[in-house]
Structures are given as C-alpha cells and as structure tokens.
Write an enzyme that holds these catalytic residues in place. Sequence first.
Site, PDB file in Angstrom:
ATOM      1  N   LYS A 111       0.833  -1.215   0.000  1.00 47.84           N
ATOM      2  CA  LYS A 111       0.000   0.000   0.000  1.00 47.84           C
ATOM      3  C   LYS A 111       0.865   1.261   0.000  1.00 47.84           C
ATOM      4  O   LYS A 111       0.641   2.166  -0.799  1.00 47.84           O
ATOM      5  CB  LYS A 111      -0.901  -0.049   1.244  1.00 47.84           C
ATOM      6  CG  LYS A 111      -1.751   1.168   1.477  1.00 47.84           C
ATOM      7  CD  LYS A 111      -2.879   0.866   2.443  1.00 47.84           C
ATOM      8  CE  LYS A 111      -2.522   1.043   3.906  1.00 47.84           C
ATOM      9  NZ  LYS A 111      -2.423   2.431   4.362  1.00 47.84           N
ATOM     10  N   ASP A 124       2.160  -0.596  12.059  1.00 49.48           N
ATOM     11  CA  ASP A 124       0.844  -1.067  11.592  1.00 49.48           C
ATOM     12  C   ASP A 124       0.563  -2.506  11.995  1.00 49.48           C
ATOM     13  O   ASP A 124      -0.570  -2.982  11.859  1.00 49.48           O
ATOM     14  CB  ASP A 124       0.753  -0.932  10.064  1.00 49.48           C
ATOM     15  CG  ASP A 124       0.701   0.529   9.639  1.00 49.48           C
ATOM     16  OD1 ASP A 124       0.335   1.381  10.469  1.00 49.48           O
ATOM     17  OD2 ASP A 124       1.045   0.826   8.479  1.00 49.48           O
TER      18      ASP A 124
END
Length: 425
Positions: free
Chosen positions: A22, A311
């Site tokens: 991403k 994350d």
Amino acid sequence: MQKIVNKNSNGLSGNITIPSDKSISHRAVMFASIAKGNCIIKNFSKGKDPHSSLNVCKNLGLDTEFLDETTIKINSKGILIQPQTALDCGNSGTTMRLMAGILAGQNFDSTLVGDLSLSKRPMKRIIEPLSLMGANIKSNEFKAPLNIFGNRLNGIIYNSKLASAQVKSCILLAGLNAEGITTFTEPYTSRDHTERMLKYMGANININGNSVSIQKSELEAKPIEICGDISSAAFFIAAGLIVPNSKIILKNVGLNPTRTGILEAAKMMGADIKILDKKTISGEEVGDLEVFTSGLKGCTIEGELIPKLIDELPVIAVMATQAEGETVVKDAQDLRNKESDRIKAVVTELKKIRADIQETPDGFIISGKTNLKGGVEVETYHDHRLAMSLYVAGLICEKPISINGFEWVSISFPEFENLFTSLQS
Ligand code: S3P
C-alpha cells in the site's frame, strides 16, 4: 457487514502470493504524477486507499490507463493542474499528508477532504513544518478539510519529534519544489520508501543516518514494479505461528529493513520463520517467507523498533496472547492517532474474547498464554487492521466470533479473506 470466523482445527497449509504494498503504491502514482514522461506501474494495490491517491492525481490532470487489474500506464506532463473539485482522500492519511506536501508549493489552490475517520486525525504534524517553509494552509483546528493556497516555498532544517514516514515524506515532497535545501531529521528511522523512490527517479536527495536532505529537482518517469506488502503478510505470519499444525509459504513479501519489525519481534518471541529467495525489485528487498506453528514467549517491543512495525501492533497483540509470559509494547502512543485509537480498540476487543491485556498510555501489556474464548460479537471501529487482526484471533477462539464492520478490510487488502480460505482445508 458481519463476518463469522470459526476456529481452525486442521492448521493452515499452502502457498500464497502477498498482494501489492500500500505505501509503495501511493508513492508510485504520486511521484509519477510529478515526473515528466510515460511509465508503467506494475502490481498496483487493489486497496481503496491507494485508489484514493490515484483518483486525487487524476483530478490534478494525470492521464492514466489500466492495462490490466493492477498494471497502470501513466502519461504525465510533469505538472499538475488546478482541480475542479475538492480532492477526496477517503480514509487515507498517506494520501492527505503526502499530497499536502506536493500541493503546498503549486501555483494554484486546492482542498483536501477525507471521510469521518480521516477528518478526526491530526494534521498539525504537517501543517507546522509546511508553514515554516512558507506554505499557506487553512484547516479546521489542524484537522481536515485542508485548504491549501499554493505558495513559493523555502527549504528548512526540521527536527521532528515523531518518527513518521508520512510527515517525513510530506516535507521531502515540499522540499522537491522549494528554494534551497530541506533537511528533515527524525528520532528513529521510519519507512524509507519515499527516499528510495525519489532517488530512483533522479531527485537530488541525501541520507545521513536519521536525516534526509533534498533540493529542488525534476523527477524522471521510470517503470515501477511494486512488491507484496509485509503489513498484509503480517496477518498470515501471525496466523501461521499461532494456529496449531500450520506450515505456509508467503511469496513476494517486501523486506525493506525499515518495515521488517514484525520479523524482529517474531524472532524475539521464538518464532520459526525462514526467509527464502531474497532479491531486489525496483530498489526494494523482497523474499518468500516460510512460517511454521511455533511455541512463543513474551518480549518487549519499544523504541526504534516501533516505527518498523507500527501497523502490525494490533496483530502482534493477538500473537502475544499465545506467548508464554508478558509481552510489553511501549513508545507506541501514536497508535492512538491511526484509523482508530488502536490501543483502546485492541484492548477493548481482545478483552471481550478473554485475552489478558492491559492498556497503558503508550501501548499495552499482555500476559499469556491464554485460551481465547470467543462466542461474542467484536467491533472494528471502521479500521481495516482491527478487522483483520480480529479475524486471526477468531481462528484460535474456542467458539466462533462475529466481526461487525468487516468490510473495512478492503481499505488495504480486498484479497484478504480469499487468501485465508485458500490456506484452510
Ligand atoms: C505510512 C506510514 C505510517 C503507517 C501508515 C502508512 C506511509 O504512518 O502507519 O499506515 O505510507 O508512509 P506514520 O508515518 O504516520 O507513522
């Protein structure tokens, strides 16, 4: 959408290819939009967040064509044009913060907007340094929407209190269009995809430890092949380690050392993970990971390791419920500023399935090993990483769990459930 997840009793087995990164996808399309010429981006993410960046760039005049589902042909004049509408960043902090750096030095005005969650996230961290560079930005008490009045920018020397790749990238992108030198220093090294890609595209950029300097430069359009996302692989790494009798291979995983904190933490916990077939693609290290069910032990995750696995902390919390002893996560207060307050969300939801987890101001403490009970509904807080972490927890709960708001997974990883299903016999 509610998703019911059942206990996996047979173990996970098989091989999967991890889909596109991403962070790198955002950068590929943004940097291509300010580089003159044609280029092909291969393996662009299907996640909604990178598509927010793509749409913002299209609204700024970028000419794009999908050659197949994940291959984009870009034809860029190297200059952006004034958008006709507000630029919608959706749920994506990366889109808003990096685009603010690109837009601050343009000769036109623009407005960045986001969804409910993004509109609550802190933007002072970019508005302050951009303003020091001469940017003119009006915000809603340092939150979106951001009205950016294009201005001439000057280089600055900036010492950031945060180790944040979004803030660093924003300032470097502004520095690309500023007079003089811009130097950004952070307390620990955050992910360095921006530095690597800007260098690859010919920017005048220098790295010295935790400091990066950049000068006004023109970017050259270059082909980019995007590797698999280690943050997506993390859910499979965790599941492979804690679901009994598992042996899986994860292919094409990005192994940039500023992102491999999950592997460092797993190693401290005693995990059995092998790295196979390491190579470099478009300036990023890539490899295949072989993951086996492992007896885990608790560890302390803190300091410079935090930005390398920021994350992954929700799914690391799930892993830690299966580790003997105490796992302590500290120095992670910025987790409260993500798509949700991830400290509160993880602690609240894991408690519902009977994990032994305590909230602290800058992290959490988990004691294990615990038999997770399940048999309850859990919430995702509109947060993709919470949804996927709870799915992994569901695989080892005694009774099925129902995850409310599972559709948020598509923000970063629409292929998630199909890939998991393919590993369950
Ligand atoms: C990202 C950086 C990280 C990360 C986010 C993506 C990026 O945020 O949490 O999901 O692509 O630069 P911070 O840099 O704000 O920590």
